[in-house]
Design a protein around this motif. Structure first.
Motif, mmCIF file in Angstrom:
data_model
loop_
_atom_site.group_PDB
_atom_site.id
_atom_site.type_symbol
_atom_site.label_atom_id
_atom_site.label_comp_id
_atom_site.label_asym_id
_atom_site.label_seq_id
_atom_site.Cartn_x
_atom_site.Cartn_y
_atom_site.Cartn_z
ATOM 1 N N LEU A 171 -24.986 -80.345 2.921
ATOM 2 C CA LEU A 171 -24.481 -79.125 3.573
ATOM 3 C C LEU A 171 -23.263 -78.563 2.843
ATOM 4 C CD1 LEU A 171 -24.803 -80.006 7.374
ATOM 5 C CD2 LEU A 171 -26.072 -78.258 6.108
ATOM 6 N N ALA A 172 -22.386 -79.463 2.379
ATOM 7 C CA ALA A 172 -21.184 -79.009 1.685
ATOM 8 C C ALA A 172 -21.504 -78.382 0.333
ATOM 9 C CB ALA A 172 -20.226 -80.187 1.495
ATOM 10 N N ARG A 173 -22.678 -78.712 -0.235
ATOM 11 C CA ARG A 173 -23.058 -78.205 -1.559
ATOM 12 C C ARG A 173 -24.280 -77.285 -1.487
ATOM 13 N NH1 ARG A 173 -20.575 -82.864 -1.742
ATOM 14 N NH2 ARG A 173 -19.470 -83.650 -3.589
ATOM 15 N N ARG A 174 -24.547 -76.753 -0.318
ATOM 16 C CA ARG A 174 -25.771 -75.969 -0.133
ATOM 17 C C ARG A 174 -25.791 -74.707 -0.984
ATOM 18 N NH1 ARG A 174 -22.603 -75.585 4.331
ATOM 19 N NH2 ARG A 174 -21.894 -73.507 5.008
ATOM 20 N N GLY A 175 -24.645 -74.268 -1.481
ATOM 21 C CA GLY A 175 -24.619 -73.086 -2.332
ATOM 22 C C GLY A 175 -25.070 -73.350 -3.750
ATOM 23 N N ARG A 176 -25.201 -74.617 -4.131
ATOM 24 C CA ARG A 176 -25.647 -74.961 -5.479
ATOM 25 C C ARG A 176 -27.168 -74.954 -5.554
ATOM 26 N NH1 ARG A 176 -21.693 -79.858 -7.615
ATOM 27 N NH2 ARG A 176 -19.727 -79.039 -6.774
ATOM 28 N N LYS A 177 -27.677 -74.598 -6.712
ATOM 29 C CA LYS A 177 -29.115 -74.438 -6.882
ATOM 30 C C LYS A 177 -29.870 -75.736 -6.590
ATOM 31 C CE LYS A 177 -32.552 -72.881 -10.251
ATOM 32 N NZ LYS A 177 -32.761 -72.360 -11.630
ATOM 33 N N LYS A 178 -29.343 -76.876 -7.081
ATOM 34 C CA LYS A 178 -30.035 -78.149 -6.909
ATOM 35 C C LYS A 178 -30.133 -78.580 -5.455
ATOM 36 C CE LYS A 178 -29.089 -80.334 -11.399
ATOM 37 N NZ LYS A 178 -28.466 -81.500 -12.056
ATOM 38 N N HIS A 194 -30.482 -76.518 -2.722
ATOM 39 C CA HIS A 194 -31.111 -75.552 -1.822
ATOM 40 C C HIS A 194 -32.161 -76.207 -0.929
ATOM 41 C CE1 HIS A 194 -29.946 -71.760 -4.328
ATOM 42 N NE2 HIS A 194 -28.951 -72.267 -3.645
ATOM 43 N N SER A 195 -33.012 -77.027 -1.525
ATOM 44 C CA SER A 195 -34.156 -77.569 -0.781
ATOM 45 C C SER A 195 -33.988 -79.029 -0.385
ATOM 46 C CB SER A 195 -35.425 -77.436 -1.629
ATOM 47 O OG SER A 195 -35.301 -78.160 -2.843
ATOM 48 N N LEU A 196 -32.830 -79.622 -0.660
ATOM 49 C CA LEU A 196 -32.673 -81.044 -0.399
ATOM 50 C C LEU A 196 -32.692 -81.375 1.093
ATOM 51 C CD1 LEU A 196 -30.094 -82.465 -2.991
ATOM 52 C CD2 LEU A 196 -32.585 -82.351 -3.094
ATOM 53 N N MET A 197 -32.100 -80.500 1.909
ATOM 54 C CA MET A 197 -32.093 -80.776 3.336
ATOM 55 C C MET A 197 -33.506 -80.758 3.909
ATOM 56 S SD MET A 197 -30.327 -81.660 5.916
ATOM 57 C CE MET A 197 -28.620 -81.314 5.479
ATOM 58 N N CYS A 198 -34.324 -79.826 3.482
ATOM 59 C CA CYS A 198 -35.718 -79.769 3.945
ATOM 60 C C CYS A 198 -36.478 -81.000 3.506
ATOM 61 C CB CYS A 198 -36.396 -78.507 3.403
ATOM 62 S SG CYS A 198 -35.720 -76.975 4.045
#
Length: 327
Positions: A308-315, A317-321
């Motif tokens: 969540l803290a790095r959600r603005g980074r391209k890598k 974007h989809s990690l939480m999903c």
């Protein structure tokens, strides 16, 4: 200066550095400007400053003696060669001293004339043609002094490592990556290493009581660690499997597949290694015991917060999903 610097000459600088040391977590990577400020021509002063840096790195303060886990020469290597990329001030001082040599030959005509007058000695000249100077470094002739090239030429070197991206990947958690770096170098004070220094220490794992608590056993083959790894591997979307050697773990972290992104592999592995060491130290120093379920929940929550803290980074974007898909 007509004499060498004495301790009393640079003591005010040391007192200022000690007084300027900020509270809180250590700053591992000083800027180039800081390095320029710390560069001095006295070896004793440089060693004193490096000692303060070492204490701050390993202890978080400059008052207690540094409990070094990795030698300072290794710490000062670039990340690509297995270090942290800090400046070795002795070599940085040598680099900037070479720049002073260059400046002696490239000064303005006014400065040169002043030097001639002060010295009252006519400089030797075999020709009426104006002298020209080049800086020779790494088989190159340069028109001016190049600090970066000179530093690369005179600094200590080591062979390039193939695990840099496993430890220092984009988006890593600094404390986890630092701990992973020390662990990969096998420099943690495990019981097996302590027993090698003190034969009166009983060499048994603090998590499962099995003999020989070394790095591979503590983080990979211990029964407690195996249960936690199975939970983490299943959480990443795989059928549970185990790592029997540190090399196999590093190879897995370098592999790419379609089940789970590589960045999530590394975040999870770093968190597991870090929390296992915390649990081990809680057993040793505080007699506090946690279950694998509780540690797993702490790791899962920490990874979610990191994403969540790095959600603005391209890598990221989809990690939480990806993480929620197998929850």
């Amino acid at each position: 200066m007509h004499r060498k610097l004495r301790i009393c000459d640079y003591r005010p600088l040391m007192d200022q550095l000690k007084g300027a040391s900020p509270p809180g977590p250590p700053v591992l990577f000083p800027s180039q400007g800081d390095a320029n400020y710390l560069t001095l021509s006295l070896l004793g002063c440089i060693k004193s400053i490096e000692s303060l840096c070492s204490r701050f790195l390993w202890n978080g303060n400059i008052t207690s003696k540094a409990a070094e886990k990795v030698s300072w020469n290794v710490v000062c290597l670039p990340r690509s060669e297995g270090g942290l990329g800090l400046r070795n001030l002795s070599i940085w001082n040598k680099t900037l001293s070479l720049k002073l040599v260059w400046l002696l030959h490239t000064r303005s005509p006014q400065a040169e004339q002043l030097h001639i007058i002060l010295c009252s000695v006519q400089p030797p000249s075999l020709s009426s043609v104006r002298d020209c100077y080049n800086w020779y470094v790494d088989d190159l002739y340069l028109d001016s002094f190049n600090t970066a090239r000179t530093w690369e030429s005179v600094r200590d070197r080591s062979s390039t490592v193939d695990w840099e991206s496993v430890v220092w990947f984009g988006g890593h958690v600094p404390r986890h990556a630092f701990h992973m770096w020390v662990t990969h170098l096998d420099s943690l004070p495990t019981i097996s290493r302590i027993a090698a220094w003190d034969h009166n220490v009983e060499n048994s794992c603090l998590l499962c009581n099995a003999p020989d608590e070394n790095r591979d056993h503590l983080f990979l083959r211990c029964r407690f660690s195996e249960r936690l790894w199975k939970m983490i591997i299943r959480r990443l979307g795989y059928q549970p499997f185990l790592f029997h050697t540190w090399t196999s773990l590093i190879e897995w972290l370098r592999m790419k597949d379609y089940t789970c992104p590589q960045t999530l592999h590394k975040l999870a592995a770093h968190a597991v290694i870090y929390h296992l060491w915390l649990e081990r130290n809680n057993h040793l120093h505080n007699a506090v015991f946690s279950s694998t379920d509780r540690i797993f929940k702490n790791i899962d929550r920490h990874i979610r917060n990191t994403i969540l803290a790095r959600r603005g980074r391209k890598k990221f974007h989809s990690l939480m999903c990806t993480g929620l898909r197998f929850s």
